[in-house]
Design a protein around this motif. Sequence first.
Motif, short mmCIF file in Angstrom:
data_model
loop_
_atom_site.label_atom_id
_atom_site.label_comp_id
_atom_site.label_asym_id
_atom_site.label_seq_id
_atom_site.Cartn_x
_atom_site.Cartn_y
_atom_site.Cartn_z
N GLN A 47 12.58 10.63 -59.18
CA GLN A 47 13.82 11.17 -58.53
C GLN A 47 14.58 12.20 -59.62
O GLN A 47 15.04 13.22 -59.28
N ALA A 48 14.69 11.56 -60.82
CA ALA A 48 15.54 12.17 -61.79
C ALA A 48 14.98 13.69 -61.99
O ALA A 48 15.49 14.74 -62.35
N GLU A 49 13.47 13.48 -62.10
CA GLU A 49 12.86 14.81 -62.69
C GLU A 49 12.87 15.59 -61.46
O GLU A 49 12.87 16.75 -61.72
N ALA A 50 12.66 15.21 -60.34
CA ALA A 50 12.59 15.97 -58.95
C ALA A 50 14.06 16.71 -59.03
O ALA A 50 14.04 17.86 -58.59
N THR A 51 15.04 16.12 -59.37
CA THR A 51 16.35 16.65 -59.00
C THR A 51 16.53 17.60 -60.22
O THR A 51 17.26 18.60 -60.04
N SER A 52 16.15 17.50 -61.41
CA SER A 52 16.12 18.47 -62.70
C SER A 52 15.31 19.67 -62.12
O SER A 52 15.71 21.07 -62.62
N ARG A 53 14.28 19.49 -61.21
CA ARG A 53 13.69 20.56 -60.71
C ARG A 53 13.85 21.46 -59.63
O ARG A 53 13.37 22.37 -59.25
N GLN A 54 15.17 20.66 -59.31
CA GLN A 54 15.86 21.25 -57.91
C GLN A 54 15.07 21.25 -56.72
O GLN A 54 14.90 22.02 -55.74
N PHE A 55 13.98 20.24 -56.55
CA PHE A 55 13.30 19.81 -55.53
C PHE A 55 14.19 18.86 -54.55
O PHE A 55 14.99 18.15 -54.85
N THR A 56 14.10 19.12 -53.33
CA THR A 56 14.66 18.38 -52.42
C THR A 56 14.01 17.05 -51.71
O THR A 56 12.69 17.12 -51.89
N GLY A 57 14.78 16.21 -51.29
CA GLY A 57 14.29 14.95 -50.86
C GLY A 57 13.98 13.73 -51.67
O GLY A 57 14.52 13.93 -52.83
N THR A 58 13.47 12.73 -51.16
CA THR A 58 13.57 11.66 -52.30
C THR A 58 11.93 11.40 -52.63
O THR A 58 11.01 11.39 -51.88
N PHE A 59 11.88 11.35 -53.95
CA PHE A 59 10.67 11.31 -54.76
C PHE A 59 10.45 9.72 -55.35
O PHE A 59 11.16 9.17 -55.84
N ARG A 60 9.14 9.46 -55.17
CA ARG A 60 8.64 8.22 -55.58
C ARG A 60 7.47 8.23 -56.24
O ARG A 60 6.65 9.14 -56.36
N ALA A 61 7.23 6.91 -57.04
CA ALA A 61 5.88 7.21 -58.03
C ALA A 61 4.99 6.70 -57.29
O ALA A 61 5.04 5.59 -56.46
N TRP A 62 3.53 7.39 -57.47
CA TRP A 62 2.22 6.91 -57.10
C TRP A 62 1.84 5.84 -58.24
O TRP A 62 0.86 6.24 -58.97
N ILE A 63 2.32 4.70 -58.09
CA ILE A 63 1.94 3.65 -59.08
C ILE A 63 1.68 2.44 -58.38
O ILE A 63 2.50 2.10 -57.21
N SER A 64 0.78 1.57 -58.65
CA SER A 64 0.60 0.27 -57.89
C SER A 64 0.64 -0.82 -59.14
O SER A 64 0.14 -0.71 -60.06
N ILE A 65 1.11 -2.01 -58.57
CA ILE A 65 1.45 -3.33 -59.37
C ILE A 65 0.70 -4.30 -58.71
O ILE A 65 1.09 -4.51 -57.36
#
Length: 220
Positions: free
Chosen positions: A75-93
Motif C-alpha cells: 500500500q505504501a509503495e502504491a501510494t507513492s506511485r499515485q495508484f488508487t485503491g487498496t493494494f495487497r501482497a501476492w504472498i501465501s503463508i
Amino acid sequence: MKRYAKILLLGLAVTHCSNIGFVEKAKAVANNSFGIEVFAFGGSLANGSFLSAGNGSLNPVCLAGGIATANCACQAEATSRQFTGTFRAWISISSGAGAVDAICNIQGIEATGCSAETTLGPFIARKSSGYALLATDYAELSSSGFRVNLEDVGRPVFTGTRIDGRASGADCTGFTSTGGAATFGNSGLSGVGFTSVTSSDTCGAVSGSGGTILCMRQPK
C-alpha cells in the motif's frame, strides 16, 4: 455509466488482446478502479526473513510482522506511485496463526481456503508501452498464468504460492526465517513463472540484488 464500463471490459475479454485498448476511458468510467492492477516491488530482500516483526526491509513504517507487513508495504509503495485503491501482497503463508492464501489476501481476506470467483479480474499491469492484460479472469490466471510478463525487476519474487493462488507449503516459516526452501516466481516470466518458477531455492540463498514481492489491487 457502470454498465458502459462492463461493456468495455467484455469487449476486452472477447478480443484476448495483450494490450488493452480504451483502458484509460474504462478506468474513468469505473471510478478509476479498473481491474486488479499488478506490480513487482521490493528493495533488496536479501533473504526470507523479511516478514519478521520489526524488520523494516520492505518499508520502515511496516513493522508489524507477517502478512500485515507485506500488505502495508504494498500500500505504501502504491501510494507513492499515485495508484488508487487498496493494494495487497501476492504472498501465501502455509501454516500457523497467520496462514493465508495469496488469492484470499488480495481479496482482503487474511485466511486460507476462501472462495475465488472464476470471473474475478481482469488482471492488468502498467508497462512502458501502456497497459497490458495479464489474465482476463481468475479462471485463466489459475490455469495458465500471465499472458505477458511484468516489467522485469531483475529479482526473484518471494511468493510461497502456486498458480491457483493457494499456499505451496514452501515459505521459509512464513518468510520469517533464512532456513528452508520457498516457492519463488520471476517478474520477467509469463505463464506460471510469475508465481512459481521454482520451489527448491532456499530463502537464505537469495543474494546480490535480492528478492521482491508482487502487489495487487484489491477488487471491489
